[in-house]
Design a protein around this motif. Structure first.
Motif, PDB file in Angstrom:
ATOM      1  N   UNK A 321      -0.839  25.497  34.364  1.00 15.14           N
ATOM      2  CA  UNK A 321       0.023  26.738  33.998  1.00 15.14           C
ATOM      3  C   UNK A 321       1.581  26.202  34.296  1.00 15.14           C
ATOM      4  N   UNK A 322       2.427  27.096  33.668  1.00 14.32           N
ATOM      5  CA  UNK A 322       3.797  27.145  33.885  1.00 14.32           C
ATOM      6  C   UNK A 322       3.888  27.996  35.266  1.00 14.32           C
ATOM      7  N   UNK A 323       4.285  27.342  36.006  1.00 10.60           N
ATOM      8  CA  UNK A 323       4.521  28.243  37.313  1.00 10.60           C
ATOM      9  C   UNK A 323       5.695  29.302  37.275  1.00 10.60           C
ATOM     10  N   UNK A 324       6.399  29.185  36.164  1.00 10.94           N
ATOM     11  CA  UNK A 324       7.395  30.419  36.029  1.00 10.94           C
ATOM     12  C   UNK A 324       6.535  31.432  35.396  1.00 10.94           C
ATOM     13  N   UNK A 325       5.643  31.466  34.603  1.00  8.00           N
ATOM     14  CA  UNK A 325       4.990  32.330  33.928  1.00  8.00           C
ATOM     15  C   UNK A 325       4.077  33.037  34.947  1.00  8.00           C
ATOM     16  N   UNK A 326       3.319  32.306  35.753  1.00  9.63           N
ATOM     17  CA  UNK A 326       2.241  32.813  36.555  1.00  9.63           C
ATOM     18  C   UNK A 326       2.966  33.686  37.612  1.00  9.63           C
ATOM     19  N   UNK A 327       3.902  33.401  38.151  1.00  5.69           N
ATOM     20  CA  UNK A 327       4.741  34.140  39.265  1.00  5.69           C
ATOM     21  C   UNK A 327       5.196  35.247  38.657  1.00  5.69           C
ATOM     22  N   UNK A 328       6.037  35.151  37.552  1.00  7.52           N
ATOM     23  CA  UNK A 328       6.468  36.337  36.922  1.00  7.52           C
ATOM     24  C   UNK A 328       5.373  37.321  36.365  1.00  7.52           C
ATOM     25  N   UNK A 351      10.411  24.730  32.274  1.00  8.58           N
ATOM     26  CA  UNK A 351       9.079  24.877  32.581  1.00  8.58           C
ATOM     27  C   UNK A 351       8.446  23.639  33.437  1.00  8.58           C
ATOM     28  N   UNK A 352       7.622  24.374  34.347  1.00 10.38           N
ATOM     29  CA  UNK A 352       7.034  23.148  35.237  1.00 10.38           C
ATOM     30  C   UNK A 352       5.689  23.483  35.539  1.00 10.38           C
ATOM     31  N   UNK A 353       4.981  22.453  35.030  1.00 15.01           N
ATOM     32  CA  UNK A 353       3.327  22.723  35.392  1.00 15.01           C
ATOM     33  C   UNK A 353       2.768  22.365  36.718  1.00 15.01           C
ATOM     34  N   UNK A 354       1.665  23.358  36.896  1.00 11.30           N
ATOM     35  CA  UNK A 354       1.060  23.297  38.220  1.00 11.30           C
ATOM     36  C   UNK A 354      -0.344  23.544  37.713  1.00 11.30           C
ATOM     37  N   UNK A 355      -1.124  22.747  38.701  1.00 12.89           N
ATOM     38  CA  UNK A 355      -2.736  23.055  38.607  1.00 12.89           C
ATOM     39  C   UNK A 355      -3.071  24.114  39.477  1.00 12.89           C
ATOM     40  N   UNK A 356      -3.111  25.231  38.984  1.00 15.82           N
ATOM     41  CA  UNK A 356      -3.274  26.542  40.003  1.00 15.82           C
ATOM     42  C   UNK A 356      -4.489  27.541  39.443  1.00 15.82           C
ATOM     43  N   UNK A 357      -4.905  28.386  40.231  1.00 19.23           N
ATOM     44  CA  UNK A 357      -5.767  29.393  39.900  1.00 19.23           C
ATOM     45  C   UNK A 357      -4.794  30.697  39.872  1.00 19.23           C
ATOM     46  N   UNK A 358      -4.452  31.110  38.582  1.00 20.33           N
ATOM     47  CA  UNK A 358      -3.518  32.262  38.657  1.00 20.33           C
ATOM     48  C   UNK A 358      -4.026  33.566  39.297  1.00 20.33           C
ATOM     49  N   UNK A 359      -5.082  33.771  39.404  1.00 22.25           N
ATOM     50  CA  UNK A 359      -5.701  35.072  39.819  1.00 22.25           C
ATOM     51  C   UNK A 359      -5.485  34.868  41.600  1.00 22.25           C
ATOM     52  N   UNK A 360      -6.122  33.678  41.972  1.00 24.85           N
ATOM     53  CA  UNK A 360      -5.699  33.420  43.532  1.00 24.85           C
ATOM     54  C   UNK A 360      -4.382  33.343  43.859  1.00 24.85           C
ATOM     55  N   UNK A 361      -3.565  32.844  43.204  1.00 20.98           N
ATOM     56  CA  UNK A 361      -2.080  32.844  43.377  1.00 20.98           C
ATOM     57  C   UNK A 361      -1.602  34.371  43.447  1.00 20.98           C
ATOM     58  N   UNK A 362      -1.923  35.177  42.522  1.00 18.18           N
ATOM     59  CA  UNK A 362      -1.509  36.586  42.289  1.00 18.18           C
ATOM     60  C   UNK A 362      -1.953  37.207  43.686  1.00 18.18           C
ATOM     61  N   UNK A 363      -3.316  36.871  43.979  1.00 19.61           N
ATOM     62  CA  UNK A 363      -3.850  37.424  45.286  1.00 19.61           C
ATOM     63  C   UNK A 363      -2.776  37.343  46.444  1.00 19.61           C
ATOM     64  N   UNK A 364      -2.275  36.025  46.604  1.00 11.98           N
ATOM     65  CA  UNK A 364      -1.464  35.766  47.602  1.00 11.98           C
ATOM     66  C   UNK A 364       0.116  36.366  47.626  1.00 11.98           C
ATOM     67  N   UNK A 365       0.632  36.592  46.189  1.00 19.48           N
ATOM     68  CA  UNK A 365       1.744  37.120  46.067  1.00 19.48           C
ATOM     69  C   UNK A 365       1.739  38.488  46.362  1.00 19.48           C
TER      70      UNK A 365
END
Length: 470
Positions: A321-328, A351-365
């Motif tokens: 995913x694009x990390x900008x979109x996931x965090x936003x 745009x910067x691509x990262x290999x991430x689980x967006x749901x889990x990252x949202x849980x951290x945020x």
């Protein structure tokens, strides 16, 4: 499978014995080389001395001839200083040009009557000659007057006598034995000095194993490594003691947190059952009971989620995913429910691509944003700053608040499970699993979560995520 118990030896004995063995082998080699060198040097020195003695005797014969006496008299054999000094007494002969013996220092000897012709025919001053299986060294020097050779001074001595060394070998043996004793004593005391603090640390470790954290380790060692070992062990014991106290306290806290809603629900439902309250008041009691049940459910879910991560029994769906979109997206979802909070989001320029689980990252945020909000209670202008930064290999997500900060003595323990600071312990319900769980989620995704800084001006947490370079 049976494992044989190996016999353990003390550090002092282990190193002392092995050093002594190595030292002895080295000294034996040195002794053999030195003995060979002494023997060889002694042989050369004595041969040189015999040459000087022969030359000196020839000069004395020539001087006597000039004065008139007959050559060959025994007065020529009186001076023995060189022979005594070098512990040699060679057979010395004065012979004529035909090889006939005119005089000698003592009767008999390897030659009788005349010198072997091979000695005279050889032009070398120093020669080797074998007689009756005995190796002799022969030194000859001409007796010359006015350029004419009248005869020879010939000295014979066996190689065995010339190479015989007594005093030097004794001195060498004393030196080698002295070095061995000195080396053994040095390594013994050095090993003792090194092993003593290690033994004290081992005893202290046994003491800690038995649950006694009050250890007393003197740290006066000048060796850097030993000093660091003792210092690190004392720090470890101190932290273990503190963690043990925290564990006991937190276990009591978790029990209390789970017991409180159960007690409340039980009391409220009992009041409704006994018809102590009815009508609208009963509905209000029921609503309170449901809220308490939801809180308890949330705590149980946190426990289950944490146990799943701790046991590696969890699902993580890694996607690019694009990390900008996931965090936003995560910030927008949280801000909808907390419109009173102002959030400044600084995204990456591209745009910067990262290999991430967006749901889990949202849980951290979500957890970090909730903590930031709690830290800024009663703040006049609560603002949360979120900044995305990148370097060659990773993405950094900083979550910064302007709250009261985390006390310095609590900072080392904020990622410990069930830990809750003094303020949270009495003001807010929970199990203290938010930050530990968030850190585990970040690590599972190849990153990490750390406390970047904290003071009375605010706190900053940083999420590390690796870039997707594929």
């Amino acid at each position: 499978m049976l494992i044989k118990n190996k016999r353990r030896v003390s550090l002092r004995r282990y190193w002392t014995s092995r050093y002594l063995l190595t030292l002895c082998i080295g000294l034996i080699v040195i002794a053999l080389i030195s003995a060979f060198w002494i023997r060889h040097t002694t042989l050369e020195n004595r041969l040189n001395m015999m040459t000087i003695m022969a030359e000196s005797m020839a000069d004395r014969i020539v001087s006597a001839e000039d004065e008139g006496p007959e050559p060959g008299r025994n007065d020529f054999f009186r001076e023995k200083e060189g022979e005594k000094h070098f512990e040699i007494d060679p057979f010395t002969y004065i012979i004529d040009t035909s090889g006939a013996i005119l005089s000698s220092n003592r009767p008999g000897g390897p030659m009788a009557g005349e010198i072997h012709s091979s000695v005279l025919e050889n032009d070398d001053t120093i020669q080797q000659f074998t007689l009756s299986d005995t190796r002799f060294y022969v030194v000859k020097y001409p007796i010359e007057i006015d350029g004419s050779t009248l005869g020879w001074v010939v000295m014979f001595e066996s190689k065995q006598n010339l190479s015989r060394v007594n005093q030097e070998y004794t001195q060498l043996a004393i030196m080698i034995i002295g070095l061995a004793i000195l080396g053994w004593a040095a390594i013994y005391f050095l090993s003792k000095r090194l092993s003593k603090p290690i033994q004290e640390v081992a005893k202290a470790a046994k003491q800690v194993e038995e649950g006694n954290y009050q250890i007393d380790l003197p740290n006066e060692s000048k060796e850097k490594e030993v000093h660091e070992l003792i210092h690190s062990f004392k720090e470890m014991a101190y932290k273990l003691e503190k963690l043990e106290a925290l564990r006991t306290e937190l276990l009591a806290g978790v029990t209390h947190e789970l017991k409180t809603p159960v007690t409340s629900i039980s009391g409220l439902l009992q009041a409704m059952k006994d018809e102590v309250v009815t009508g609208e008041e009963a509905k209000e009691f029921l609503t309170i009971s449901l809220n308490e049940a939801d809180k308890m459910k949330k705590m149980v879910e946190d426990l289950l989620a944490f146990n799943q991560f701790a046991a590696n029994a969890f699902d993580v769906n890694m996607e690019v995913h694009d990390i900008n979109d996931v965090v936003e997206t995560a910030v927008y979802s949280w801000n909808i429910l907390h419109e009173d909070m102002k959030i400044n989001l600084t995204k990456l320029k591209s745009p910067t691509k990262v290999n991430v689980d967006p749901i889990r990252l949202q849980q951290i945020m979500t957890n970090l944003l909730n903590n930031a909000k709690q830290a800024m209670e009663n703040h006049q202008e609560p603002v949360i700053n979120i900044r995305l930064q990148e370097d060659s290999s990773q993405i950094n997500i900083d979550v910064e608040d302007c709250g009261r900060g985390i006390p310095k003595d609590e900072q080392p323990f904020i990622f410990e499970r069930f830990y809750r600071g003094e303020e949270k312990k009495y003001k807010m319900r929970g199990l203290g699993l938010g930050l530990p769980l968030s850190k585990m989620i970040a690590q599972v995704q190849g990153g990490d979560l750390t406390l970047l800084s904290s003071s009375q001006k605010g706190t900053t947490f940083r999420i590390y995520l690796p870039k997707n370079n594929s």
